[in-house]
Each structure stands twice: as C-alpha cells, then as structure tokens.
Design a protein around this motif. Sequence first.
Motif, PDB file in Angstrom:
ATOM      1  N   VAL A 379       0.832  -1.209   0.000  1.00 41.27           N
ATOM      2  CA  VAL A 379       0.000   0.000   0.000  1.00 41.27           C
ATOM      3  C   VAL A 379       0.864   1.255   0.000  1.00 41.27           C
ATOM      4  CG1 VAL A 379      -2.014  -1.097   1.046  1.00 41.27           C
ATOM      5  CG2 VAL A 379      -0.279  -0.083   2.526  1.00 41.27           C
ATOM      6  N   THR A 380       1.998   1.214   0.672  1.00 43.48           N
ATOM      7  CA  THR A 380       2.889   2.375   0.671  1.00 43.48           C
ATOM      8  C   THR A 380       3.391   2.664  -0.739  1.00 43.48           C
ATOM      9  OG1 THR A 380       3.613   1.905   2.935  1.00 43.48           O
ATOM     10  CG2 THR A 380       4.999   3.355   1.631  1.00 43.48           C
ATOM     11  N   LYS A 381       3.744   1.620  -1.466  1.00 37.82           N
ATOM     12  CA  LYS A 381       4.220   1.787  -2.845  1.00 37.82           C
ATOM     13  C   LYS A 381       3.135   2.410  -3.714  1.00 37.82           C
ATOM     14  CE  LYS A 381       6.388  -0.754  -6.639  1.00 37.82           C
ATOM     15  NZ  LYS A 381       6.898  -2.078  -7.094  1.00 37.82           N
ATOM     16  N   ARG A 382       1.882   1.974  -3.521  1.00 39.69           N
ATOM     17  CA  ARG A 382       0.784   2.531  -4.311  1.00 39.69           C
ATOM     18  C   ARG A 382       0.563   4.000  -3.976  1.00 39.69           C
ATOM     19  NH1 ARG A 382      -3.159  -0.702  -2.788  1.00 39.69           N
ATOM     20  NH2 ARG A 382      -4.354   0.715  -1.454  1.00 39.69           N
ATOM     21  N   TRP A 383       0.625   4.331  -2.696  1.00 37.17           N
ATOM     22  CA  TRP A 383       0.374   5.706  -2.297  1.00 37.17           C
ATOM     23  C   TRP A 383       1.470   6.653  -2.767  1.00 37.17           C
ATOM     24  CZ3 TRP A 383      -0.731   3.835   3.337  1.00 37.17           C
ATOM     25  CH2 TRP A 383      -2.029   3.278   3.394  1.00 37.17           C
ATOM     26  N   THR A 384       2.715   6.214  -2.728  1.00 37.74           N
ATOM     27  CA  THR A 384       3.820   7.107  -3.101  1.00 37.74           C
ATOM     28  C   THR A 384       3.782   7.482  -4.576  1.00 37.74           C
ATOM     29  OG1 THR A 384       5.257   5.170  -3.372  1.00 37.74           O
ATOM     30  CG2 THR A 384       5.384   6.356  -1.274  1.00 37.74           C
ATOM     31  N   SER A 385       3.052   6.717  -5.374  1.00 31.76           N
ATOM     32  CA  SER A 385       2.926   7.062  -6.794  1.00 31.76           C
ATOM     33  C   SER A 385       1.787   8.054  -7.039  1.00 31.76           C
ATOM     34  CB  SER A 385       2.685   5.790  -7.623  1.00 31.76           C
ATOM     35  OG  SER A 385       1.440   5.201  -7.281  1.00 31.76           O
ATOM     36  N   ALA A 386       1.010   8.369  -5.996  1.00 29.41           N
ATOM     37  CA  ALA A 386      -0.100   9.313  -6.133  1.00 29.41           C
ATOM     38  C   ALA A 386       0.413  10.745  -6.073  1.00 29.41           C
ATOM     39  CB  ALA A 386      -1.120   9.080  -5.025  1.00 29.41           C
ATOM     40  N   ALA A 387      -0.401  11.677  -6.577  1.00 26.32           N
ATOM     41  CA  ALA A 387      -0.007  13.083  -6.558  1.00 26.32           C
ATOM     42  C   ALA A 387       0.170  13.578  -5.129  1.00 26.32           C
ATOM     43  CB  ALA A 387      -1.056  13.913  -7.294  1.00 26.32           C
ATOM     44  N   ASP A 388      -0.687  13.117  -4.222  1.00 25.55           N
ATOM     45  CA  ASP A 388      -0.604  13.488  -2.811  1.00 25.55           C
ATOM     46  C   ASP A 388      -0.648  12.192  -2.000  1.00 25.55           C
ATOM     47  OD1 ASP A 388      -0.970  14.307  -0.176  1.00 25.55           O
ATOM     48  OD2 ASP A 388      -2.224  16.027  -0.731  1.00 25.55           O
ATOM     49  N   PRO A 389       0.520  11.624  -1.661  1.00 32.79           N
ATOM     50  CA  PRO A 389       0.547  10.323  -0.985  1.00 32.79           C
ATOM     51  C   PRO A 389      -0.240  10.281   0.320  1.00 32.79           C
ATOM     52  CG  PRO A 389       2.719  10.867  -1.824  1.00 32.79           C
ATOM     53  CD  PRO A 389       1.883  12.091  -1.996  1.00 32.79           C
ATOM     54  N   ALA A 390      -0.130  11.325   1.143  1.00 33.78           N
ATOM     55  CA  ALA A 390      -0.850  11.322   2.424  1.00 33.78           C
ATOM     56  C   ALA A 390      -2.353  11.353   2.188  1.00 33.78           C
ATOM     57  CB  ALA A 390      -0.419  12.512   3.276  1.00 33.78           C
ATOM     58  N   GLU A 391      -2.794  12.138   1.220  1.00 29.33           N
ATOM     59  CA  GLU A 391      -4.215  12.191   0.889  1.00 29.33           C
ATOM     60  C   GLU A 391      -4.706  10.820   0.427  1.00 29.33           C
ATOM     61  OE1 GLU A 391      -8.034  13.983  -0.045  1.00 29.33           O
ATOM     62  OE2 GLU A 391      -6.344  14.596   1.201  1.00 29.33           O
ATOM     63  N   ALA A 392      -3.904  10.149  -0.377  1.00 24.15           N
ATOM     64  CA  ALA A 392      -4.281   8.817  -0.849  1.00 24.15           C
ATOM     65  C   ALA A 392      -4.367   7.827   0.300  1.00 24.15           C
ATOM     66  CB  ALA A 392      -3.269   8.338  -1.895  1.00 24.15           C
ATOM     67  N   ALA A 393      -3.432   7.914   1.222  1.00 25.10           N
ATOM     68  CA  ALA A 393      -3.429   7.008   2.377  1.00 25.10           C
ATOM     69  C   ALA A 393      -4.667   7.208   3.236  1.00 25.10           C
ATOM     70  CB  ALA A 393      -2.166   7.224   3.204  1.00 25.10           C
ATOM     71  N   VAL A 394      -4.991   8.460   3.534  1.00 26.26           N
ATOM     72  CA  VAL A 394      -6.148   8.744   4.376  1.00 26.26           C
ATOM     73  C   VAL A 394      -7.444   8.349   3.669  1.00 26.26           C
ATOM     74  CG1 VAL A 394      -7.465  10.576   5.524  1.00 26.26           C
ATOM     75  CG2 VAL A 394      -4.963  10.562   5.651  1.00 26.26           C
ATOM     76  N   THR A 395      -7.502   8.579   2.366  1.00 20.68           N
ATOM     77  CA  THR A 395      -8.702   8.211   1.599  1.00 20.68           C
ATOM     78  C   THR A 395      -8.936   6.702   1.648  1.00 20.68           C
ATOM     79  OG1 THR A 395      -8.459  10.090   0.087  1.00 20.68           O
ATOM     80  CG2 THR A 395      -9.760   8.220  -0.702  1.00 20.68           C
ATOM     81  N   ASP A 396      -7.884   5.920   1.427  1.00 19.49           N
ATOM     82  CA  ASP A 396      -8.022   4.461   1.432  1.00 19.49           C
ATOM     83  C   ASP A 396      -8.411   3.933   2.808  1.00 19.49           C
ATOM     84  OD1 ASP A 396      -7.450   4.309  -1.222  1.00 19.49           O
ATOM     85  OD2 ASP A 396      -5.491   3.314  -0.998  1.00 19.49           O
ATOM     86  N   LEU A 397      -7.749   4.434   3.853  1.00 20.65           N
ATOM     87  CA  LEU A 397      -8.055   3.924   5.191  1.00 20.65           C
ATOM     88  C   LEU A 397      -9.446   4.374   5.638  1.00 20.65           C
ATOM     89  CD1 LEU A 397      -7.125   2.234   7.534  1.00 20.65           C
ATOM     90  CD2 LEU A 397      -5.969   4.221   8.484  1.00 20.65           C
ATOM     91  N   THR A 398      -9.863   5.558   5.203  1.00 22.10           N
ATOM     92  CA  THR A 398     -11.222   5.998   5.527  1.00 22.10           C
ATOM     93  C   THR A 398     -12.254   5.048   4.919  1.00 22.10           C
ATOM     94  OG1 THR A 398     -10.537   8.325   5.640  1.00 22.10           O
ATOM     95  CG2 THR A 398     -12.889   7.887   5.340  1.00 22.10           C
ATOM     96  N   ALA A 399     -12.028   4.635   3.681  1.00 23.52           N
ATOM     97  CA  ALA A 399     -12.949   3.695   3.035  1.00 23.52           C
ATOM     98  C   ALA A 399     -13.011   2.387   3.815  1.00 23.52           C
ATOM     99  CB  ALA A 399     -12.504   3.438   1.594  1.00 23.52           C
ATOM    100  N   MET A 400     -11.867   1.921   4.306  1.00 27.68           N
ATOM    101  CA  MET A 400     -11.823   0.682   5.071  1.00 27.68           C
ATOM    102  C   MET A 400     -12.580   0.846   6.400  1.00 27.68           C
ATOM    103  SD  MET A 400     -10.330  -2.213   4.160  1.00 27.68           S
ATOM    104  CE  MET A 400      -8.809  -1.841   3.267  1.00 27.68           C
TER     105      MET A 400
END
Length: 422
Positions: A379-400
């Motif tokens: 998941v870290t690898k996927r997030w680091t490729s996003a424009a805003d890694p922290a935003e991507a991380a929070v979005t994914d965990l919020t969905a979970m």
Amino acid sequence: MPRERPVIHLHIGAMKTGTTHLQELMTANADELAAAGCLFPVTKGRYSQTLAARDVMNMTADDVTLRRARGEWDRVVQEMLSYDGRAAIFSMEFLSFARRRPAGRIVGSFGDAPVHGILTVRDAATAIPAQWQQAMQSQRTTPWHEFAGQVIANPPDYSAAGARTFRRTQDIPRMLSAWLPHIPPEQFTVVTLPRPGAPRHLLWERFAAAVDLDPAVAKRSAPRNNESIGAASAELIRRINERLSDIAISDYRGTMRHALAIKILSDRVSTEGKAPVNNAFLEFAAAANARARAAIEESGVRVIGDLDDLPVEAPAPSLDDTALDSPSDADVIDAAAYAMPRMRRVVAQRAKQLRRAHQKVSVRKVLADLPEARDAEAVTKRWTSAADPAEAAVTDLTAMCRAAIDLGIRLRAAGVKRAVEA
C-alpha cells in the motif's frame, strides 16, 4: 437499629490519570473486592458506571446512549446504598467535569451515607498531549499545534477547543472548588499518578490505600483496553475524522476507538514520536502544576503519592520556541500502512460474522469493493505514486473504516456481538 450505610468512595479522577486501568482492574476483581467488604458495581458489565455517570451528568451524545443511560444513576446509587458491606466504590472520570451545583447534587444522591472523594492527578506536561490523543479518538478534528497553542494562550480563550478541554479535564483547582464544598477535606484524598517509568502496580497501590483496601486483593490482571497511541496515529485518526463527520458517535466508537486505535495503532506507540512541545508549553505545564499543588496544599486534603510527581520547574530552555508542529505526512503514511491490512481483516471478520448469523452478505464482494491492502509495503508503494501520498493514504483507510463501521451497525441491528478483532 437501622443498618449502617457503607462508605461511598467517589473516584472523580481527572482525565488521563490511569482511571481506565483502575476501573478495569476493579472490574476484573469485583468478586475479590466484594469478599473484602467493598462493592464495585458492575451488574450490567464494565460500562455500568460509565452509563450511570453519563446519566447524572446529562452526557448523552446521541439517542442510543440516551436510551441506555436513562435511569442508570439511580439504579447504581441504590445498589451501592443497599450493599451489606463496609464500602462501595464509584469510579468514573466524567465526574471531574462537574461544577459546584451538580457536584452537590451527586453527593446528595447518597443521603446520609458518608461520602469520600478521590481525585487522581497527573503532570500537566504529559496529561495535555494524552488528552489531545484521547480527543482524536472521540471524533474531534483539532490539529495538535492548534490544540496546544489554544491551551497555552494567555489570556485563555475558552471558546477554543484546547483551552476549553484543559479547563474541563485537567484544571485541578477548579475540580477541588467544585467538590470540596460538599465533601469535607478530611474525607477527600488526592492520589498522584506516578511519573513515567514507575512500576505499573504503584498507581493501584496508592488508590487501594485511598479506599482502605489491601492491594493484594486484586489477584487478576486488568485487560489492556485503553492503550495509548502515538502522535502520528492520533493525527491519522484526526484526518479520518474530518471525513466521518456524518457518523454517529455510538457507531464510531466500536471501530475507530476500539478496533483502529486500541487494538491496532496502539502497537506502534513505542515506535512513534510523542506530540512535539516547546519551551512555552513546558512553562505553561509547570505553572499549571504549581497551581494544582498550591490548591491541594491549601485545601487540607489527604495526599497519597508525592506532589513532586507534579513538577513545578520547566526544563532549561532547549527547544524551538515556535515549534509545536503536528506529525508529518510521512509519519501519517507509515501509520496508515500499518493499519490498512489489519483493518481489512476487521472488515472480513465482521462480514463473516454477519454471514454466520444468516444475514445476506458476500464477504468476497465486501472486500472487492475496498482498496487492496495485502501488506504495508504494497500500500505504501501505491500511495507514493499518487499526486498526494498522504491524501491517498487517508482516503483508502477511511474507506476501510467506513466499511467496518457499516458492518458494525448491521451486526448490532442483528443482535450479534462482535468478536475480538485485529
């Protein structure tokens, strides 16, 4: 001759002063306490006293809590007064929020029974960050740097979350002024929380002395149900809270506090840094301790422990006077990566429970609709490729988390008790 009333011990400890540990310990050893002539009422389980305190303090945040709490104070009071033993203990930190008139009403509930008060207190320098982290587990959204800045602002602005929270949960002189008009100083005890690094059992020994119990009566260990979390984990939860404002607190707690914070993120507390402080913060904490110590000494109450557990001198200036930064994006991503696969397991467990309860649910479909989370590295690898890694991380965990909350609501509606998770 009328039966002698038991001594009523009201533990009105300030927030984040080891209260949950003491409550869990007494719940686990309720039978042993009763054999020693001391009632710790848990007729309706470990939340009996929480609901009673919410009832008498009118702290019913939603309809579900209102229904569960209504009438609980009167029921618990009657249970304590009718106890055929020497003493009964009511322990709930919510009582420390009381102002003078509600405190008098609470004491008056016990009629002619002797009421003794116990106030547990803690060094403000550690209590304030702990209170912020606790607030994040109660759906709050104030960042640490704002919260801390509001606490130490001079003059204080009590419309701000930090100052208001400090006054309500950590202002020891205010608490003493609320309760001592109704409980004589000779029947009131202040117990200091031992400093970090002290043996874990020391707080119980001090509390047991306050209620005239042999500490050895507690033969069973307390379950660890209120573990601390690190600053990065608290910041992660805060960012998720901003996206879960539509969730009722009664639905929020079981997932965000008990599963995500206590069962999962607390495992990281030793690897995460503490909330950063500066010289101004430490000076404020030392001054708050000095005010607390002066109020305690002037009140004439008994002290168990050591007032030096409340240091009154700030360390020599060594910190950036302006630095009260919130945890970094990188630290938040690390915490989210740790939580993702574990929260996915919580979702799977709840879906399987529903299916076993003959509810219509496809475990495969529930998981397929969520972000992939095989392990932290992926998941870290996927997030680091996003424009805003922290935003991507929070979005994914919020969905979970939202999926876990929804399943928790369905389990409760089906009358299914959630299994121990994560």
